[in-house]
Design an enzyme around this catalytic site. Structure first.
Site, PDB file in Angstrom:
ATOM      1  N   GLU A  39      49.752  36.257  33.601  1.00  0.00           N
ATOM      2  CA  GLU A  39      50.610  36.194  32.413  1.00  0.00           C
ATOM      3  C   GLU A  39      50.971  34.760  32.046  1.00  0.00           C
ATOM      4  O   GLU A  39      51.056  34.411  30.865  1.00  0.00           O
ATOM      5  CB  GLU A  39      51.876  37.026  32.651  1.00  0.00           C
ATOM      6  N   TYR A 109      44.986  36.703  49.362  1.00  0.00           N
ATOM      7  CA  TYR A 109      46.364  36.707  48.880  1.00  0.00           C
ATOM      8  C   TYR A 109      47.359  36.577  50.031  1.00  0.00           C
ATOM      9  O   TYR A 109      47.164  37.143  51.115  1.00  0.00           O
ATOM     10  CB  TYR A 109      46.670  38.013  48.144  1.00  0.00           C
ATOM     11  N   ARG A 111      51.100  37.071  49.296  1.00  0.00           N
ATOM     12  CA  ARG A 111      52.146  37.226  48.279  1.00  0.00           C
ATOM     13  C   ARG A 111      53.192  38.281  48.641  1.00  0.00           C
ATOM     14  O   ARG A 111      54.087  38.574  47.828  1.00  0.00           O
ATOM     15  CB  ARG A 111      51.506  37.569  46.938  1.00  0.00           C
ATOM     16  N   ARG A 173      43.361  44.959  40.172  1.00  0.00           N
ATOM     17  CA  ARG A 173      43.096  44.197  41.386  1.00  0.00           C
ATOM     18  C   ARG A 173      42.954  45.155  42.564  1.00  0.00           C
ATOM     19  O   ARG A 173      43.936  45.754  43.014  1.00  0.00           O
ATOM     20  CB  ARG A 173      44.218  43.196  41.660  1.00  0.00           C
ATOM     21  N   GLY A 234      31.777  41.410  30.005  1.00  0.00           N
ATOM     22  CA  GLY A 234      31.161  40.292  30.715  1.00  0.00           C
ATOM     23  C   GLY A 234      30.205  39.538  29.819  1.00  0.00           C
ATOM     24  O   GLY A 234      30.542  39.138  28.698  1.00  0.00           O
ATOM     25  N   THR A 262      39.094  33.277  33.306  1.00  0.00           N
ATOM     26  CA  THR A 262      38.344  33.443  32.063  1.00  0.00           C
ATOM     27  C   THR A 262      38.909  34.583  31.212  1.00  0.00           C
ATOM     28  O   THR A 262      39.042  34.455  29.987  1.00  0.00           O
ATOM     29  CB  THR A 262      36.861  33.703  32.372  1.00  0.00           C
ATOM     30  N   ASP A 264      41.958  35.747  31.171  1.00  0.00           N
ATOM     31  CA  ASP A 264      43.249  35.345  30.617  1.00  0.00           C
ATOM     32  C   ASP A 264      43.048  34.412  29.425  1.00  0.00           C
ATOM     33  O   ASP A 264      43.786  34.485  28.439  1.00  0.00           O
ATOM     34  CB  ASP A 264      44.088  34.642  31.683  1.00  0.00           C
TER      35      ASP A 264
END
Length: 321
Positions: A39, A109, A111, A173, A234, A262, A264
């Site tokens: 974001e 990750y 997180r 994800r 793609g 890409t 985003d």
């Protein structure tokens, strides 16, 4: 947050740590540090293309949290951050190890228990939504915790009540949740989404949609009442369905230095053009050009200019003398 805001985004931004190309994480002595989050990537991209953008999130009041805010503000993004106790929360991070074929690029990750997982609407400057044109978030944010899921839902509804156009990038994800769980959550949010961005692969594997991109777009729009559906394919380009009309856009060739971000960048280019009053075909074209430029830039963020996008659209790539 006084005045009209073109775009408000909401989500987690992490610190991305990458070893030099060709080195392995288990051996490197150097790590490049950059901010990265879907974001905020969109907020930066639209800001760099001329829009006024605000990013909502929650961070620990620590050097690492302030590092993220400082980087986003350097690109013109305004930040609406809930600051958390640094002794009780953390900044999410991810490690990215670039690798050519056959090894490929790997993302790890770290997180869990990040400050954003506890964010609630009352902590955010939601009055900015009252004067916003667009609100954007992604399918990553509701995957982080039950709290972020409910806050995402609340912000989408608040934006709808303020007559703000709500855009949602599925951005599935697999390292965060299973397809069935993701689909169940996404479908509870879709009633509060106006514009959906979805990769064809995710539409098939997560939303269980069959057919080509046009059929997928029609099916999703018909079932969920989206104003627009943009299906990315793609290297096959993208398809947008708006009010029953189909628009297609190919890709612009790019020498890929870093593909992360890409998608985003594509969303940022699309929203920047729509904010500027452009129609859907023009927005698709600018989205594709912005995405191509992002592939030439290291890091998550599309550090591009409107002039560079224009040059891609005009077919004037080459040495800038």
């Amino acid at each position: 947050m006084v005045g009209v805001t073109d775009l408000v985004t909401f989500g987690e931004t992490m610190l991305r740590l990458s070893p030099p190309r060709g080195e392995r994480l288990e051996r490197t002595r150097d790590l490049d540090v950059q901010a990265g989050g879907a974001e905020s990537n969109v907020a930066v991209g639209t800001s760099r293309l001329g829009a006024d953008a605000v990013w909502f999130s929650k961070l620990p009041d620590s050097p690492l949290g302030r590092r993220i805010v400082s980087e986003l503000r350097s690109h013109g993004v305004r930040t609406g951050v809930a600051w958390a106790d640094p002794d009780a929360s953390r900044v999410g991070t991810y490690y990215l190890e670039h690798g050519g074929e056959p090894r490929g690029t790997n993302v790890i990750y770290d997180r869990a228990n990040a400050a954003v997982t506890t964010v609630e609407p009352a902590e955010l400057p939601t009055t900015a939504l009252e004067s916003a044109a667009y609100f954007h978030t992604t399918g990553i944010t509701p995957a982080l915790s039950e709290t972020t899921r409910e806050t995402t839902r609340a912000l989408l509804r608040a934006a709808g009540e303020a007559d703000v156009t709500r855009t949602f990038d599925l951005n599935y994800r697999a390292k965060l949740w299973e397809p069935a769980t993701a689909r169940e959550t996404y479908e509870t949010l879709f009633a509060d989404v106006d514009v959906l961005f979805v990769p064809r692969r995710d539409a098939r594997e997560v939303l269980d949609r069959e057919g080509d991109a046009v059929e997928i777009a029609h099916g999703l729009a018909s079932e969920h009442g989206f104003e627009s559906v943009i299906v990315t394919r793609g290297t096959g380009g993208a398809v947008a369905l708006r009010n029953g009309s189909v628009h297609e856009q190919g890709v612009f060739e790019a020498e890929t230095f870093d593909a992360i971000g890409t998608g985003d960048a594509f969303v940022a280019g699309y929203l920047a053009e729509r904010i500027d009053g452009g129609d859907v075909p023009a927005a698709l074209e600018r989205a594709a050009a912005t995405a191509a430029l992002k592939r030439t830039v290291g890091g998550d963020i599309a550090i591009v200019t409107p002039e560079e996008v224009d040059r891609v659209l005009e077919g004037e790539a080459g040495i800038d003398r």
